[in-house]
Each structure stands twice: as C-alpha cells, then as structure tokens.
Design a protein around this motif. Sequence first.
Motif, short mmCIF file in Angstrom:
data_model
loop_
_atom_site.label_atom_id
_atom_site.label_comp_id
_atom_site.label_asym_id
_atom_site.label_seq_id
_atom_site.Cartn_x
_atom_site.Cartn_y
_atom_site.Cartn_z
N ASP A 222 16.09 30.47 83.47
CA ASP A 222 15.80 31.86 83.81
C ASP A 222 16.93 32.47 84.63
N GLU A 223 16.82 33.75 84.91
CA GLU A 223 17.89 34.47 85.61
C GLU A 223 18.15 33.92 87.02
N ALA A 224 17.10 33.54 87.72
CA ALA A 224 17.28 33.02 89.08
C ALA A 224 18.09 31.73 89.07
N ALA A 225 17.75 30.82 88.15
CA ALA A 225 18.49 29.55 88.06
C ALA A 225 19.93 29.78 87.63
N MET A 226 20.13 30.71 86.69
CA MET A 226 21.49 30.99 86.23
C MET A 226 22.31 31.65 87.33
N ALA A 227 21.70 32.56 88.09
CA ALA A 227 22.41 33.20 89.20
C ALA A 227 22.85 32.16 90.23
N GLN A 228 21.99 31.20 90.48
CA GLN A 228 22.33 30.13 91.44
C GLN A 228 23.51 29.30 90.92
N LEU A 229 23.49 28.93 89.64
CA LEU A 229 24.60 28.18 89.06
C LEU A 229 25.89 28.99 89.07
N HIS A 230 25.78 30.26 88.75
CA HIS A 230 26.94 31.15 88.70
C HIS A 230 27.60 31.26 90.07
N GLU A 231 26.76 31.37 91.09
CA GLU A 231 27.26 31.44 92.47
C GLU A 231 27.89 30.11 92.88
N GLU A 232 27.19 29.02 92.60
CA GLU A 232 27.63 27.69 93.02
C GLU A 232 28.95 27.27 92.36
N TRP A 233 29.08 27.50 91.06
CA TRP A 233 30.22 26.98 90.32
C TRP A 233 31.36 27.98 90.14
N MET A 234 31.03 29.28 90.12
CA MET A 234 32.06 30.29 89.87
C MET A 234 32.29 31.21 91.06
N ASP A 235 31.44 31.07 92.07
CA ASP A 235 31.50 31.93 93.25
C ASP A 235 31.37 33.41 92.86
N LEU A 236 30.49 33.66 91.87
CA LEU A 236 30.23 35.01 91.39
C LEU A 236 28.74 35.32 91.51
N PRO A 237 28.39 36.57 91.82
CA PRO A 237 26.99 36.93 91.98
C PRO A 237 26.29 37.15 90.63
N ASP A 238 25.00 37.14 90.65
CA ASP A 238 24.15 37.50 89.51
C ASP A 238 24.18 36.46 88.39
N ALA A 239 23.21 36.58 87.52
CA ALA A 239 23.10 35.68 86.38
C ALA A 239 24.15 36.06 85.34
N THR A 240 24.66 35.07 84.64
CA THR A 240 25.56 35.29 83.51
C THR A 240 24.87 34.80 82.25
N ASP A 241 25.51 34.95 81.11
CA ASP A 241 24.87 34.60 79.84
C ASP A 241 24.95 33.11 79.52
N VAL A 242 26.14 32.51 79.70
CA VAL A 242 26.33 31.11 79.33
C VAL A 242 27.36 30.47 80.25
N MET A 243 27.14 29.22 80.57
CA MET A 243 28.10 28.42 81.33
C MET A 243 28.24 27.07 80.65
N SER A 244 29.46 26.56 80.64
CA SER A 244 29.74 25.26 80.04
C SER A 244 30.30 24.32 81.09
#
Length: 157
Positions: A43-65
């Motif tokens: 979901d968006e909350a989990a993706m936003a957390q991953l996006h912040e943790e790994w990319m240091d960017l806010p908000d949810a993104t569409d895909v991460m590898s």
Amino acid sequence: MAVEVVNESGLAVDEESMLALARAVLSELHVHPGAELSVICVDEAAMAQLHEEWMDLPDATDVMSFPMDELRPGTADAPSPEGLLGDIVICPQVASVQAARGGHSAQDEILLLLTHGLLHLLGFDHEEDEERAEMFGLQHRLLSAFLGRDAPDPTED
C-alpha cells in the motif's frame, strides 16, 4: 524460474498475469531458469516508507527494484548465471492513478511497472538519453509481446 508474487496492498491485482509476465520476460532475456525473483505489492504507506528509507524521497512511488546478485541478461547460448535476481515492490494505488492519467487499465500499468522493475534488476537504467531509449524500447517490446497488443506508454519513470 522461482518467481513469487505477494499482494499486501489491499487492492486486487492479477497475480497470475504478473507471474506469467515475469517468467516470459526473464525467459526472453535468457535469465537462468534457476534464478529467483520476489514481487510484492504494497500500500501507499509501506511504499512511502521504503521510498524514504532507500531513496531519501518523500511520498509513495510506483515501483522500486532491489537487485541482489546483479544478474545480467544472457544469450540463447549462454544464459545468465543462476542466482537471486532480487525484489520488486509495486504500489497498485499509485499505479491506478498513473493508469487513469495514461488512459489505460490499472492492470496494464502494474504489468508495465513490473517490466520496468525487471529491467532495472537486470542492470538497465534511464538516466542518460541513450540508456532511456534502450530501456524504454525494450520495455515496450517485451510488454507488447506479452500482451499481444501495443503496450501502454509509461506515464512516470
């Protein structure tokens, strides 16, 4: 090919199509049949957390590898080595918004994102114009072949 698709997003996704696409793309790119891949929809909350943790960017993104063994495409005569390809994380909620913007189905967008994520795991990138043309051209060809029709154009990187 050991491919696992898990949906924790709260939205319905066609896991069987995702599994079939992943296997088709990996086979087309001559990835060793023993390679392992994990795909998870969050979901968006989990993706936003991953996006912040790994990319240091806010908000949810569409895909991460998240590549593991840095496998690369092989050839018919020399497939890639066996190993852990890595993990792909997709956010169906973000995909749905992008699909509406692009005028195609959310499922098509999810399949586009999966193809995009697979190419990133295999070392493709789109930072430079030449890389972008190669990656997006291959992405379009692979997804169109799988769908049996012209694939949607990406609405986001």
